[in-house]
Each structure stands twice: as C-alpha cells, then as structure tokens.
Motif scaffolding. Structure first.
Motif, PDB file in Angstrom:
ATOM      1  N   MET A 141       3.169  17.423   8.194  1.00  0.00           N
ATOM      2  CA  MET A 141       3.358  16.279   7.311  1.00  0.00           C
ATOM      3  C   MET A 141       4.553  15.477   7.804  1.00  0.00           C
ATOM      4  O   MET A 141       5.547  16.033   8.250  1.00  0.00           O
ATOM      5  N   ALA A 142       4.457  14.169   7.725  1.00  0.00           N
ATOM      6  CA  ALA A 142       5.535  13.272   8.129  1.00  0.00           C
ATOM      7  C   ALA A 142       6.706  13.379   7.152  1.00  0.00           C
ATOM      8  O   ALA A 142       6.570  13.910   6.043  1.00  0.00           O
ATOM      9  N   ASP A 143       7.854  12.861   7.546  1.00  0.00           N
ATOM     10  CA  ASP A 143       9.057  12.873   6.718  1.00  0.00           C
ATOM     11  C   ASP A 143       8.920  11.816   5.624  1.00  0.00           C
ATOM     12  O   ASP A 143       9.087  10.621   5.880  1.00  0.00           O
ATOM     13  N   LEU A 144       8.613  12.249   4.400  1.00  0.00           N
ATOM     14  CA  LEU A 144       8.380  11.311   3.293  1.00  0.00           C
ATOM     15  C   LEU A 144       9.658  10.598   2.854  1.00  0.00           C
ATOM     16  O   LEU A 144       9.586   9.580   2.174  1.00  0.00           O
ATOM     17  N   SER A 145      10.842  11.098   3.255  1.00  0.00           N
ATOM     18  CA  SER A 145      12.100  10.447   2.869  1.00  0.00           C
ATOM     19  C   SER A 145      12.253   9.085   3.542  1.00  0.00           C
ATOM     20  O   SER A 145      13.064   8.271   3.121  1.00  0.00           O
ATOM     21  N   GLN A 146      11.461   8.811   4.582  1.00  0.00           N
ATOM     22  CA  GLN A 146      11.493   7.511   5.260  1.00  0.00           C
ATOM     23  C   GLN A 146      10.700   6.447   4.503  1.00  0.00           C
ATOM     24  O   GLN A 146      10.812   5.266   4.796  1.00  0.00           O
ATOM     25  N   ILE A 147       9.908   6.862   3.549  1.00  0.00           N
ATOM     26  CA  ILE A 147       9.038   5.938   2.818  1.00  0.00           C
ATOM     27  C   ILE A 147       9.818   5.297   1.680  1.00  0.00           C
ATOM     28  O   ILE A 147      10.423   5.985   0.866  1.00  0.00           O
ATOM     29  N   LYS A 148       9.789   3.973   1.651  1.00  0.00           N
ATOM     30  CA  LYS A 148      10.544   3.206   0.657  1.00  0.00           C
ATOM     31  C   LYS A 148       9.601   2.342  -0.189  1.00  0.00           C
ATOM     32  O   LYS A 148       8.483   2.035   0.212  1.00  0.00           O
ATOM     33  N   GLU A 149      10.108   1.936  -1.342  1.00  0.00           N
ATOM     34  CA  GLU A 149       9.371   1.067  -2.265  1.00  0.00           C
ATOM     35  C   GLU A 149       8.921  -0.205  -1.547  1.00  0.00           C
ATOM     36  O   GLU A 149       9.632  -0.749  -0.716  1.00  0.00           O
ATOM     37  N   HIS A 150       7.723  -0.647  -1.871  1.00  0.00           N
ATOM     38  CA  HIS A 150       7.103  -1.890  -1.385  1.00  0.00           C
ATOM     39  C   HIS A 150       6.603  -1.816   0.055  1.00  0.00           C
ATOM     40  O   HIS A 150       6.171  -2.834   0.593  1.00  0.00           O
ATOM     41  N   MET A 151       6.642  -0.638   0.686  1.00  0.00           N
ATOM     42  CA  MET A 151       6.041  -0.525   2.022  1.00  0.00           C
ATOM     43  C   MET A 151       4.526  -0.618   1.881  1.00  0.00           C
ATOM     44  O   MET A 151       3.956  -0.182   0.880  1.00  0.00           O
ATOM     45  N   GLU A 152       3.885  -1.170   2.888  1.00  0.00           N
ATOM     46  CA  GLU A 152       2.425  -1.244   2.901  1.00  0.00           C
ATOM     47  C   GLU A 152       1.864   0.085   3.405  1.00  0.00           C
ATOM     48  O   GLU A 152       2.362   0.650   4.371  1.00  0.00           O
ATOM     49  N   VAL A 153       0.827   0.576   2.737  1.00  0.00           N
ATOM     50  CA  VAL A 153       0.136   1.791   3.167  1.00  0.00           C
ATOM     51  C   VAL A 153      -1.157   1.350   3.839  1.00  0.00           C
ATOM     52  O   VAL A 153      -1.952   0.619   3.241  1.00  0.00           O
ATOM     53  N   ILE A 154      -1.333   1.779   5.092  1.00  0.00           N
ATOM     54  CA  ILE A 154      -2.528   1.394   5.839  1.00  0.00           C
ATOM     55  C   ILE A 154      -3.233   2.641   6.356  1.00  0.00           C
ATOM     56  O   ILE A 154      -2.613   3.667   6.611  1.00  0.00           O
ATOM     57  N   GLY A 155      -4.538   2.526   6.488  1.00  0.00           N
ATOM     58  CA  GLY A 155      -5.333   3.618   7.037  1.00  0.00           C
ATOM     59  C   GLY A 155      -5.161   3.703   8.538  1.00  0.00           C
ATOM     60  O   GLY A 155      -4.560   2.826   9.168  1.00  0.00           O
ATOM     61  N   ALA A 156      -5.701   4.738   9.157  1.00  0.00           N
ATOM     62  CA  ALA A 156      -5.638   4.913  10.607  1.00  0.00           C
ATOM     63  C   ALA A 156      -6.307   3.749  11.328  1.00  0.00           C
ATOM     64  O   ALA A 156      -5.977   3.442  12.471  1.00  0.00           O
ATOM     65  N   ASP A 157      -7.222   3.073  10.640  1.00  0.00           N
ATOM     66  CA  ASP A 157      -7.933   1.928  11.201  1.00  0.00           C
ATOM     67  C   ASP A 157      -7.228   0.604  10.937  1.00  0.00           C
ATOM     68  O   ASP A 157      -7.741  -0.456  11.259  1.00  0.00           O
ATOM     69  N   GLY A 158      -6.029   0.646  10.319  1.00  0.00           N
ATOM     70  CA  GLY A 158      -5.265  -0.569  10.039  1.00  0.00           C
ATOM     71  C   GLY A 158      -5.631  -1.260   8.743  1.00  0.00           C
ATOM     72  O   GLY A 158      -5.043  -2.274   8.394  1.00  0.00           O
ATOM     73  N   VAL A 159      -6.581  -0.712   7.986  1.00  0.00           N
ATOM     74  CA  VAL A 159      -7.025  -1.315   6.727  1.00  0.00           C
ATOM     75  C   VAL A 159      -5.981  -1.060   5.635  1.00  0.00           C
ATOM     76  O   VAL A 159      -5.488   0.056   5.486  1.00  0.00           O
ATOM     77  N   HIS A 160      -5.662  -2.104   4.889  1.00  0.00           N
ATOM     78  CA  HIS A 160      -4.712  -2.011   3.778  1.00  0.00           C
ATOM     79  C   HIS A 160      -5.269  -1.080   2.697  1.00  0.00           C
ATOM     80  O   HIS A 160      -6.385  -1.261   2.230  1.00  0.00           O
ATOM     81  N   VAL A 161      -4.465  -0.078   2.307  1.00  0.00           N
ATOM     82  CA  VAL A 161      -4.867   0.873   1.269  1.00  0.00           C
ATOM     83  C   VAL A 161      -4.109   0.609  -0.028  1.00  0.00           C
ATOM     84  O   VAL A 161      -4.652   0.739  -1.115  1.00  0.00           O
ATOM     85  N   GLY A 162      -2.844   0.207   0.077  1.00  0.00           N
ATOM     86  CA  GLY A 162      -2.049  -0.049  -1.117  1.00  0.00           C
ATOM     87  C   GLY A 162      -0.608  -0.343  -0.756  1.00  0.00           C
ATOM     88  O   GLY A 162      -0.262  -0.517   0.408  1.00  0.00           O
ATOM     89  N   THR A 163       0.229  -0.391  -1.790  1.00  0.00           N
ATOM     90  CA  THR A 163       1.658  -0.644  -1.642  1.00  0.00           C
ATOM     91  C   THR A 163       2.413   0.461  -2.351  1.00  0.00           C
ATOM     92  O   THR A 163       2.060   0.829  -3.476  1.00  0.00           O
ATOM     93  N   VAL A 164       3.445   0.974  -1.707  1.00  0.00           N
ATOM     94  CA  VAL A 164       4.229   2.081  -2.266  1.00  0.00           C
ATOM     95  C   VAL A 164       4.987   1.633  -3.509  1.00  0.00           C
ATOM     96  O   VAL A 164       5.706   0.638  -3.485  1.00  0.00           O
ATOM     97  N   ASP A 165       4.799   2.373  -4.599  1.00  0.00           N
ATOM     98  CA  ASP A 165       5.646   2.221  -5.784  1.00  0.00           C
ATOM     99  C   ASP A 165       6.864   3.120  -5.577  1.00  0.00           C
ATOM    100  O   ASP A 165       7.984   2.662  -5.643  1.00  0.00           O
ATOM    101  N   HIS A 166       6.627   4.401  -5.292  1.00  0.00           N
ATOM    102  CA  HIS A 166       7.692   5.342  -4.918  1.00  0.00           C
ATOM    103  C   HIS A 166       7.067   6.660  -4.476  1.00  0.00           C
ATOM    104  O   HIS A 166       5.865   6.866  -4.636  1.00  0.00           O
ATOM    105  N   VAL A 167       7.897   7.515  -3.904  1.00  0.00           N
ATOM    106  CA  VAL A 167       7.447   8.859  -3.531  1.00  0.00           C
ATOM    107  C   VAL A 167       7.708   9.766  -4.722  1.00  0.00           C
ATOM    108  O   VAL A 167       8.791   9.772  -5.304  1.00  0.00           O
ATOM    109  N   ASP A 168       6.690  10.518  -5.113  1.00  0.00           N
ATOM    110  CA  ASP A 168       6.756  11.409  -6.269  1.00  0.00           C
ATOM    111  C   ASP A 168       6.436  12.827  -5.786  1.00  0.00           C
ATOM    112  O   ASP A 168       5.274  13.198  -5.668  1.00  0.00           O
ATOM    113  N   GLY A 169       7.483  13.590  -5.448  1.00  0.00           N
ATOM    114  CA  GLY A 169       7.270  14.929  -4.904  1.00  0.00           C
ATOM    115  C   GLY A 169       6.666  14.846  -3.517  1.00  0.00           C
ATOM    116  O   GLY A 169       7.248  14.237  -2.619  1.00  0.00           O
TER     117      GLY A 169
END
Length: 86
Positions: A1-29
C-alpha cells in the motif's frame, strides 16, 4: 500500500487509466473519503443512487501519489465498483 500520509484534501483521485474517480475529502484510517459532490459523478456507474453522499476508496487501491493526483491501481470503472458507501 502507498503512503497515505501524502494524500491531502482536494487532491484528484484517478484510475490507472487516467479516468477521474473523485476528489479527496480526507484520509480516514486506511481509506480515502471522497467529497460528496464529486464522489464518482464522472463515471457512468457512479450516477443515480451513488450521488449525493460520501464514498470511500480502500487505501490498498492506491498505486501512488503524483503531484496533486492520487493514482489507483484499478481503472476508474473498476474502482467505482469497489467503493464503499458511508
């Protein structure tokens, strides 16, 4: 698993194919909580009953963080089918 501490609010979440999946609200556990307004809305499988509430992506799907994007190991369409609902 990647280091989730690098993930910040409002980052774009994209699939392996580059398709937009969503926007980060926050990391929860060990999961990423996506914003309500953008939670799977751009992927056809994410419309209808999946809109208007938070969805979560397992941290195990994160392949890496690249700049302001969280890249998943699954394609956008597959990631949406693996989302958990609040």
């Amino acid at each position: 698993m990647a280091d989730l501490s690098q993930i910040k609010e409002h980052m774009e979440v994209i699939g392996a194919d580059g398709v937009h999946v969503g926007t980060v609200d926050h990391v929860d556990g060990d999961r990423i909580k996506l914003t309500k307004k953008d939670s799977g809305a751009q992927v056809s499988e994410g419309s209808g009953s999946h809109e208007g509430h938070h969805h979560y992506i397992s941290g195990g799907l994160v392949a890496g963080v690249e700049g302001d994007k969280v890249r998943l190991s699954a394609t956008g369409a597959n990631a949406v089918t693996m989302e958990e609902e609040a």
